[in-house]
Design a protein around this motif. Structure first.
Motif, short mmCIF file in Angstrom:
data_model
loop_
_atom_site.label_atom_id
_atom_site.label_comp_id
_atom_site.label_asym_id
_atom_site.label_seq_id
_atom_site.Cartn_x
_atom_site.Cartn_y
_atom_site.Cartn_z
N LEU A 110 35.75 8.83 93.93
CA LEU A 110 35.20 8.52 92.65
C LEU A 110 35.17 9.80 91.67
O LEU A 110 35.53 9.85 90.75
N LEU A 111 34.10 10.42 92.11
CA LEU A 111 33.38 11.36 91.34
C LEU A 111 34.30 12.74 91.22
O LEU A 111 34.66 13.23 89.93
N GLY A 112 35.25 12.97 92.26
CA GLY A 112 36.28 14.20 92.04
C GLY A 112 37.17 13.67 91.02
O GLY A 112 37.74 14.49 90.31
N GLY A 113 37.60 12.33 91.27
CA GLY A 113 38.91 12.01 90.27
C GLY A 113 38.38 12.05 88.70
O GLY A 113 39.10 12.37 88.10
N MET A 114 37.05 11.62 88.54
CA MET A 114 36.67 11.22 87.28
C MET A 114 36.38 13.12 86.83
O MET A 114 36.70 13.23 85.75
N ALA A 115 35.98 13.95 87.68
CA ALA A 115 35.77 15.45 87.23
C ALA A 115 37.18 15.83 86.91
O ALA A 115 37.24 16.65 86.12
N LEU A 116 38.14 15.47 87.71
CA LEU A 116 39.48 16.18 87.51
C LEU A 116 40.07 15.60 86.17
O LEU A 116 40.79 16.09 85.78
N ALA A 117 40.00 14.15 85.68
CA ALA A 117 40.17 13.63 84.43
C ALA A 117 39.82 14.41 83.50
O ALA A 117 40.49 14.70 82.60
N VAL A 118 38.35 14.74 83.64
CA VAL A 118 37.82 15.48 82.33
C VAL A 118 38.45 16.99 82.13
O VAL A 118 38.70 17.29 81.27
#
Length: 138
Positions: A110-118
């Motif tokens: 979850l957090l890695g995906g959001m960081a990758l999105a940014v």
């Protein structure tokens, strides 16, 4: 000041997106949702490798959409589909069923995906002003 140029990019009127561009953005939204669903299933199945595969797939869709459309909107559309799907999958049902377990791999996904999105939305190519001259006023 300028010699007949179009002026600043910010001073240009907004243009309506074409039908093909809207269809591409909707397709990228759905593709982001599919990648989120596949990533949710894969990341828990094969813990270290599945998590890396799920995050690599998400980054590929985010950055690929940005370069395919040549704008940040190409990255934002699959990111929106990914986030909506992941949030939908994290909610539990009245029967107690849920897709994500409460483990470290889930939080990394979850957090890695959001960081990758940014990161991918930041690295995406933005709109550039048109013109032939390398410097203004030339």
């Amino acid at each position: 000041m300028s010699s007949g140029g179009r002026g600043s990019m910010l001073a240009q009127p907004l243009q309506r997106p074409s039908g093909g561009r809207v269809a591409a953005l909707l397709g990228l939204f759905v593709l982001g949702a599919v990648v989120a669903l596949a990533g949710a299933l894969v990341q828990a199945g094969w813990f270290p490798g599945g998590l890396l595969l799920a995050l690599a797939g998400a980054a590929g869709v985010f950055l690929g959409g940005a370069y395919a459309l040549g704008s940040r909107a190409g990255a934002v559309a699959p990111v929106a589909g990914w986030i909506v799907t992941v949030i939908f999958l994290t909610t539990s049902r009245p029967e107690g069923d849920f897709l994500f377990g409460a483990g470290g791999g889930t939080y990394l996904f979850l957090l890695g995906g959001m960081a990758l999105a940014v990161i991918c939305a930041t690295l995406a190519p933005g709109r550039q002003p048109g013109g032939d001259a390398p410097r203004l006023g030339k």
